[in-house]
Design a protein around this motif. Structure first.
Motif: not given
Length: 743
Positions: A35-37, A44-50, A468-470, A474-475
Motif C-alpha cells: 500500500l505504501r508503494i 507512476i502507476i496512474v500515469g502508466t495506466a493512462a 504501472g505497479l511493476m 522497479m522504481a
C-alpha cells in the motif's frame, strides 16, 4: 590547543546490539509495504495506466474494423446405401480426430484457392495489396501495362505468386472450430464489409460440401474403372479354369453326377449303405434263430415270442387245454383205464405232436431266413469289391481334378464378388451425397467483431495498472538513496538526528528561501525539524555540549548550507550567540543564501591579515546570528584550512560565541572537511533524502571514521513531505501530527 575528540552517540549507536536490532533488522514485505508503494508511486502507476489506455484506445480506433460471419457445417457420415439398411441407420461418429481432419480440409490451400478463384478475390483490394495504395498507382502509371504484351514464364510465375499471396491473406481471415462434443463445426470469416463476410463464409462452407461430393464421385469413378478392368481379367481366368476341368474329365473318362461327384463314388456309397443294412439284418436273424434253436433243444420253444404269437399254436393250445380239463373230470369218475379216458389221452397226444411240428416249422423258417440274409450280404460284398476296384483307378486322376476344380471355383467366386461390387458401386453413383451438410447459413453481421473496442480498452485498464505497479516496484527497488532513518542507521551505523523536509515553492510569486522559514514561520514543519536537529546535536555529547559543529555532505547539492544557516538562525532566535563560517572555499554560498548583499571582506581577508575579525563578521539580515562569509577563492583551500590562522580563528570563535557552525565542502570531491573535522567538537553529515547514492554516503562516513572525526550523526534533508510520511509516520498518523505545524 588540544581539542577533545568525542563521538559518544555515534560509537554507542554502532556498538549497541539492541539499537542495531531495533533500527537495523530487516522485516519482510507486507501488505502495508504494498500500500505504501502504491501511495508513494501512484503517479507512476496512474500515469502508466493512462498512457497504456490512451495508446490502446488510439490503436483500436485507428484499426480497420472487421466483420465476422459464421456458417455451421455438420458432419453426417451415415452411408446412404439403399441396399444396406444397417448402414443407412448407423449412428453418427464421435471421433474427434475425424473432425480435426475436416478442420484441416476447411483451412487447406486447395479449398481456399477454389473460393479465391470462384469469387475473383484477386481483383479485390482487400485481399490483393497490389490493387490498393502505392502499388496500384505505380501499376497504373507504368507504360508497360498500357499495351498488351505476350505473357512470359516470368509473368506466369508472378501471377502464381500473386495468387498464392491472395490465398494466404484469405486463409488469415478464416476461423474453423468444432462446436463442443458434436460433429458440427463453425466456419467464420472476417472482412471489412459485413456483406462480403457473410458471402465468403457461405462460399467456404459450400466449397467444402462440394469438395466432399466431388471427392466421392472421383473415388467412385476410380473404383468403377479399376473394378471393370479387374473383372475382365477375372472373367478370362474363370473361363480358362472351367475349360481345364472339362478337358481333364474327358481325357480321364471321369463322369460326375449333377451334384459334381463321381458316379463310381456314388455307387460305392450306395452299396456300402446297403451292405451295412444287410449285415444288420443278418445279425438280427442269426440271433433270432439261435434263441429258437436253444429253446427247441430244451423243450421250451413254445415259450418263445414267435410261437406265442402264432394263431395256429394258440388254437392247438386251446384244444389241449379243453382235453386236459375233460381228462381231469372223467378221471375222477371213470378212472385212468376207461376207454373214454384212453381216447381223450390219445387226442391230447396227437395235439402235442401237432404243436411240436408247428414249433419245428418256426425253427426251420428262422434258419432259412439266416441263410437268405447271409447270401444277400455276400452278394453286396462282391458288388462292393467290384466297385472299389473300378474306382481305384480314378483316385490319382481325382487328385488333379480336385485341384483344377478348386482353382476354377476360386476364380469364379472372385469374379462374382468383384462383379457384385461393381454393380453396387455403379448403383451408388447416382445417389452419392456428401459427408457434410450446411445446417446454418451465415447472416450479415450488424456490428464489427474486430477489434473489440470495449473489451480491448477494458483490458487495457487493469493491464496498465499492473504495468504501472511493476514500474513502481522497479522504481522502488532501483532507488539508490535513503528513504527512512532505519535504512541510514542500518547502512552507516550512524544515528539520524533529524529529517528536514523539502520546502514547497509557490506556483506564483517569488520563490521561498528555505533558510528564512525558521524565522518567518517558526511553527512550520521545517522549523520544527531544525529544532530537533539542534537538540540532537546538543545531546550528542551530554558531558560537554559541542560548540564547534562542522556540517558537511558526501556530494554537492544536498542542502548542507541551508541546514547550517538555519541552525545558526534558530540558535540565535533561542538566545544563543551563534556564528556561521563559510568553510567551503571552493564553492562558497553562505553569503548568497543569507542574502548579505555586496560585501568586500570575509574569511580569506581575515586569514591573510587584510582585515580584523570584527570587519569580517557580518550580522544576519533577519536574525541576531553572525555570518563569516567567504567572498573569494584561494589558490590552495586545503593549505589555508590547515594553517595556524584557521586554527586560531576557530579557537577565537569558540571563546567568543556559544555556537560556531562551519559550512564545509563535500567529503568525496575534496579533502577540506577532513582538516576542518579535526577542529570541530561535532560533525554533522547531511544526506539528501532519496537522492544521495548509498555508496556515496557510505564512503563519506568511512572517510570521517578513518580520520576519527567526532561524528554526531546524520541529517536527512529535502525529504518529500507528502511521500516521506508514508515511510516514516505510516498511513494515518501523519494527519494527526500535521495539526501541530503551521506551514
Amino acid at each position: 590547543m588540544t581539542i577533545e575528540k568525542s563521538i559518544p552517540i555515534a560509537e554507542s549507536f554502532a556498538q549497541d546490539p539492541q539499537t542495531e536490532t531495533q533500527f537495523g533488522e530487516e522485516r519482510g514485505f507486507s501488505l502495508l509495504d504494498l500500500l505504501r508503494i502504491i501511495r508513494v508511486r501512484r503517479k507512476i502507476i496512474v500515469g502508466t495506466a493512462a498512457i497504456v489506455v490512451a495508446l490502446v484506445t488510439v490503436i483500436v480506433l485507428e484499426m480497420t474494423p472487421l466483420y465476422s460471419a459464421t456458417a455451421v457445417v455438420m458432419l453426417d457420415q451415415r452411408k446412404h446405401n439403399l441396399e444396406d439398411t444397417a448402414a443407412v441407420l448407423s449412428g453418427l461418429p464421435s471421433d474427434q480426430a475425424t473432425i480435426q481432419n475436416q478442420v484441416q480440409i476447411l483451412t487447406s490451400l486447395e479449398l481456399a484457392g477454389r473460393v479465391v478463384d470462384k469469387e475473383k478475390l484477386r481483383e479485390d483490394p482487400e485481399f490483393n495489396p497490389k490493387l490498393s495504395g502505392l502499388s496500384a498507382l505505380l501499376g497504373a502509371i507504368n507504360p508497360v501495362n498500357w499495351f498488351g504484351t505476350r505473357k512470359t514464364e516470368a509473368d506466369a510465375q508472378e501471377v502464381d505468386l500473386e495468387r498464392s499471396a491472395v490465398i494466404h491473406r484469405f486463409l488469415d481471415r478464416i476461423s474453423v472450430s468444432p462446436i463442443g462434443l458434436s460433429t458440427a463445426m463453425k466456419v467464420s470469416f472476417q472482412s471489412e464489409s459485413p456483406q462480403k463476410a457473410a458471402r465468403l463464409a457461405g462460399a467456404v462452407a459450400n466449397a467444402y460440401v462440394e469438395d466432399q461430393l466431388e471427392a466421392k464421385f472421383s473415388a467412385t469413378q476410380k473404383a468403377t474403372q479399376w473394378l471393370s478392368g479387374r473383372i475382365s481379367e477375372l472373367s478370362q481366368k474363370a473361363q480358362l479354369a472351367d475349360a481345364a476341368v472339362q478337358q481333364y474329365k474327358a481325357e480321364h473318362n471321369i463322369t460326375t453326377t449333377t451334384t459334381g461327384g463321381s458316379v463310381v463314388e456314388q455307387q460305392i456309397a450306395q452299396i456300402s449303405a446297403q451292405l451295412t443294412a444287410a449285415k444288420t439284418d443278418l445279425a438280427e436273424k442269426q440271433a433270432n434263430y439261435g434263441r429258437l434253436a436253444a429253446l427247441a433243444r430244451t423243450g421250451h420253444a413254445a415259450a418263445s415270442s414267435q410261437v406265442l404269437a402264432s394263431p395256429v399254436v394258440a388254437a392247438l393250445r386251446a384244444q389241449e387245454s379243453q382235453l386236459t380239463s375233460q381228462i381231469a373230470n372223467l378221471e375222477s369218475k371213470y378212472g385212468a383205464r376207461h376207454p373214454k379216458m384212453l381216447d381223450l389221452m390219445a387226442q391230447k397226444q396227437m395235439l402235442q405232436g401237432k404243436i411240436d411240428e408247428e414249433i419245428q416249422r418256426f425253427v426251420d423258417s428262422a434258419r432259412n431266413d439266416v441263410d437268405v440274409a447271409a447270401s444277400h450280404v455276400a452278394s453286396l460284398q462282391g458288388s462292393l469289391r467290384d466297385a472299389e476296384n473300378q474306382g481305384a483307378g480314378q483316385n490319382q486322376a481325382n487328385v488333379q481334378l480336385t485341384a483344377l476344380q478348386s482353382a476354377a471355383t476360386s476364380a469364379r467366386a472372385m469374379y462374382e464378388a468383384f462383379l457384385g461390387r461393381l454393380n453396387q458401386t455403379q448403383g451408388q453413383e447416382g445417389i452419392q451425397t456428401p459427408d457434410a451438410r450446411i445446417i446454418s447459413n451465415p447472416e450479415i453481421p450488424t456490428s464489427a467483431s474486430y477489434p473489440k473496442k470495449t473489451l480491448a480498452i477494458g483490458i487495457s485498464i487493469p493491464a496498465g495498472l499492473i504495468l504501472g505497479l511493476m514500474l513502481a516496484f522497479m522504481a522502488e527497488r532501483l532507488d539508490s538513496g535513503f528513504r527512512t532513518t532505519a535504512e541510514v542507521e542500518r547502512a552507516l551505523g550512524l544515528p539520524v538526528l533529524a529529517t528536514v523536509p523539502e520546502v514547497a515553492q509557490p506556483k506564483e510569486g517569488s520563490p521561498i528561501n528555505a533558510a528564512e522559514l525558521v524565522i518567518k514561520k517558526p511553527m512550520s514543519s521545517f522549523a520544527e525539524s531544525l529544532r530537533g536537529l539542534q537538540l540532537g546535536l546538543q545531546l550528542s555529547n551530554v558531558d560537554k555540549q559541542p560548540k564547534v559543529v562542522v556540517i558537511t555532505s558526501s556530494v554537492p547539492s544536498e542542502g548542507k548550507t541551508t541546514v547550517a544557516l538555519s541552525l545558526a538562525r534558530i540558535a540565535a532566535r533561542g538566545g544563543m550567540n551563534a556564528v556561521i563560517v563559510d568553510g567551503d572555499m571552493r564553492r562558497p554560498n553562505v553569503a548568497n543564501t543569507a542574502e548579505l548583499g555586496a560585501r568586500d571582506k570575509g574569511l580569506i581577508e581575515y586569514l591573510t591579515d587584510k582585515a580584523g575579525l570584527e570587519e569580517v563578521l557580518h550580522k544576519d539580515p533577519i536574525s541576531d546570528a553572525k555570518i563569516l562569509p567567504c567572498l573569494s577563492t584561494p589558490a590552495s583551500p586545503t593549505d589555508v584550512l590547515a594553517s595556524n590562522a584557521m586554527r586560531k580563528l576557530v579557537a577565537d570563535l569558540r571563546e567568543r560565541f556559544d555556537l560556531v557552525i562551519i559550512d564545509s565542502a563535500p567529503l568525496l570531491p575534496v579533502n577540506d572537511t577532513k582538516i576542518l573535522s579535526l577542529l570541530a567538537d561535532a560533525v554533522l553529515m547531511v544526506i539528501r533524502w532519496e537522492k544521495t547514492p548509498r555508496d556515496a554516503a557510505a564512503n563519506a562516513a568511512r572517510i570521517l571514521m578513518d580520520v576519527r572525526a567526532p561524528v554526531a550523526g546524520v541529517s536527512l534533508t529535502r525529504a518529500d513531505n507528502e511521500r516521506f510520511r508514508y515511510y516514516s509516520y505510516g498511513y494515518q498518523s501523519y494527519h494527526h501530527y500535521s495539526k501541530y505545524y503551521a506551514d
